[in-house]
Structures are given as C-alpha cells and as structure tokens.
Design a protein around this motif. Structure first.
Motif, PDB file in Angstrom:
ATOM      1  N   GLN A   1       0.913  -1.204  -0.046  1.00 53.20           N
ATOM      2  CA  GLN A   1      -0.075   0.044  -0.039  1.00 53.20           C
ATOM      3  C   GLN A   1       0.893   1.197   0.168  1.00 53.20           C
ATOM      4  O   GLN A   1       1.274   1.919   0.982  1.00 53.20           O
ATOM      5  CB  GLN A   1      -0.966  -0.031   1.328  1.00 53.20           C
ATOM      6  CG  GLN A   1      -1.849   1.096   1.225  1.00 53.20           C
ATOM      7  CD  GLN A   1      -2.688   0.985   2.500  1.00 53.20           C
ATOM      8  OE1 GLN A   1      -3.890   1.236   2.256  1.00 53.20           O
ATOM      9  NE2 GLN A   1      -2.407   0.594   3.735  1.00 53.20           N
TER      10      GLN A   1
ATOM     11  N   GLU B   1       1.765  -2.285  -6.396  1.00 53.07           N
ATOM     12  CA  GLU B   1       0.631  -1.873  -5.678  1.00 53.07           C
ATOM     13  C   GLU B   1      -0.446  -2.947  -5.314  1.00 53.07           C
ATOM     14  O   GLU B   1      -0.871  -3.463  -6.509  1.00 53.07           O
ATOM     15  CB  GLU B   1       0.318  -0.708  -6.225  1.00 53.07           C
ATOM     16  CG  GLU B   1       1.271   0.494  -6.370  1.00 53.07           C
ATOM     17  CD  GLU B   1       1.197   1.270  -4.900  1.00 53.07           C
ATOM     18  OE1 GLU B   1       0.250   1.310  -4.158  1.00 53.07           O
ATOM     19  OE2 GLU B   1       2.431   1.839  -4.536  1.00 53.07           O
ATOM     20  N   GLY B   2      -0.665  -3.011  -4.228  1.00 57.03           N
ATOM     21  CA  GLY B   2      -1.977  -3.966  -3.852  1.00 57.03           C
ATOM     22  C   GLY B   2      -1.728  -5.315  -4.048  1.00 57.03           C
ATOM     23  O   GLY B   2      -2.615  -6.215  -3.675  1.00 57.03           O
TER      24      GLY B   2
ATOM     25  N   THR C   1      -3.597  10.918   0.282  1.00 59.02           N
ATOM     26  CA  THR C   1      -4.085   9.680   0.293  1.00 59.02           C
ATOM     27  C   THR C   1      -5.143   9.499   1.439  1.00 59.02           C
ATOM     28  O   THR C   1      -5.170  10.364   2.579  1.00 59.02           O
ATOM     29  CB  THR C   1      -3.248   8.417   0.408  1.00 59.02           C
ATOM     30  OG1 THR C   1      -2.416   8.576   1.875  1.00 59.02           O
ATOM     31  CG2 THR C   1      -2.258   8.191  -0.374  1.00 59.02           C
TER      32      THR C   1
ATOM     33  N   SER D   1      -1.477   3.510  -3.674  1.00 59.51           N
ATOM     34  CA  SER D   1      -2.885   3.198  -3.303  1.00 59.51           C
ATOM     35  C   SER D   1      -3.210   3.247  -2.087  1.00 59.51           C
ATOM     36  O   SER D   1      -2.572   3.648  -1.256  1.00 59.51           O
ATOM     37  CB  SER D   1      -2.794   1.469  -3.942  1.00 59.51           C
ATOM     38  OG  SER D   1      -1.803   0.766  -3.117  1.00 59.51           O
TER      39      SER D   1
END
Length: 218
Positions: free
Chosen positions: A23, A95-96, A58, A26
């Motif tokens: 993370q 990412e993720g 974010t 994102s």
C-alpha cells in the motif's frame, strides 16, 4: 537558526494492512481499529499546539490527520495541508499485491528471500532499487526517485512562511517512510526489524531544513 518540532504519526490501521498488501500510492480505508487508534493518538496530542499540519493526499493519511485535528483544542487548525510529497513509497506494478510475495520477487535475483534479508545485507534504499528492477514496468520508485520527492515535502515545511522557530508541526506519515527516515538519519540507533505501529509517534527536529531524529515509534 530555525528549529521546527515535527510530530510524525503513522496513519491508522487500514484494510490493506490487515490483508498484508502493498500500500504505497494506492489506498484502502481505515478499519474501525484504525479509527480508534487515530483517536487514541489524538487524545495523546490533544494538548499540543500545532502551528501546521501536513499529510499525503491519500485517504488514510487525510482521515488520520482530520481525527487528530478534530480532537486538538490547543490549535486553531481545521484541516491539514495535503501534498503528494508526503506519500508512501510507490511500489509500481506491485501496488495492491501480497507484501511477502512482492519482496520475494525483488530479493530473489540477488540471492535473498525477503525485505528483511535485503535490509540486513544492504539498506532500505537498496530495497527500493531492487523493487524497481523487479517491476516489469519499472515504475516503482528507486531510492533517488523516492528521496527527491520526500525531500520536497520537508522543504515545503521548512519554507512555510507561517511557521516560526520552536513551532510544533503535525505530519501524518507511513510505515516504510518512517523506516526509511530512521535508516537514513539515525542509522543503527533503532531496531528497524520492528515496524512502526499504526497510530505511533515519531519525533524529528527540522533545524534550518536539516533533519535530526528525536524518537521513534513511541
């Protein structure tokens, strides 16, 4: 000489934190535990007068900052200053994705198996470089990309005309960013195998734009 006292708080726990997912840029929302943790650090800091507040753009950082400011009766601040400079490291293609698997792919070509292995043998900066190498799009930040961006965040604070010598500044930060700061500015001083807790406090001094570490993961 101008000294600013920076209070770096790691954002509250998110769903990606629970799911062990990468993370960076994102985002996933705060869990109820994350909200409660943000309220706990807000109570700890309720009597601290902040002259400025900064965070990444974010959601997890903005939500944490707002909870702290809403509970702070010593300051006149109503909202944080958001900027991309304060974002977590950008993990590009990863990412993720699962944290353990991602760092295994980054470490493997170098005869290692994990982020911990990379850091023990090299550094957090090298880990960034290895992840960019492993990224099939090569969009992840290497250490040069990362520090060029993060340094702009500290320059933004240092050059803010509303801040003066001795002021306290709230900064909502991120896990790997806090580890990277300790690795860079207080090498060997702290056990960085222990990740900073969600909602924990790390304190820095910004002295004429130069960073000094006061404490880590309080």
């Amino acid at each position: 000489m101008t000294t600013l006292n920076l209070y770096l708080v790691r954002h509250g726990q998110t769903y990606y934190n629970i799911f062990n997912k990468m993370q960076g840029w994102s985002n996933s929302p705060l869990t109820q535990q994350g909200i409660d943790g943000a309220k706990q650090i807000a109570k700890r800091l309720a009597g601290t007068k902040f002259a400025g507040a900064f965070c990444s753009d974010t959601g997890r950082a903005e939500t944490t900052a707002q909870i702290i400011l809403d509970h702070n009766h010593a300051s006149d601040l109503t909202a944080p200053h958001t900027a991309p400079y304060f974002r977590e490291e950008f993990y590009g293609y990863y990412e993720g994705t699962d944290i353990t698997s991602s760092w295994y792919l980054a470490a493997g070509p170098h005869g290692l198996k994990s982020l911990t292995d990379i850091v023990e043998k090299y550094s957090f900066d090298t880990a960034k470089d290895f992840l960019k190498e492993a990224d099939p799009f090569h969009m992840a930040e290497d250490h040069d990309d990362y520090w060029q961006r993060v340094d702009q965040g500290f320059a933004l604070i240092a050059n803010d005309p509303s801040l003066h010598d001795g002021d306290n500044v709230l900064v909502i930060s991120h896990g790997n960013t806090l580890l990277s700061l300790m690795d860079r500015y207080a090498p060997g001083k702290y056990d960085l195998s222990k990740r900073p807790e969600n909602g924990s406090l790390t304190r820095l001094k910004l002295v004429d734009g130069q960073i000094e570490v006061v404490s880590y993961n309080e």
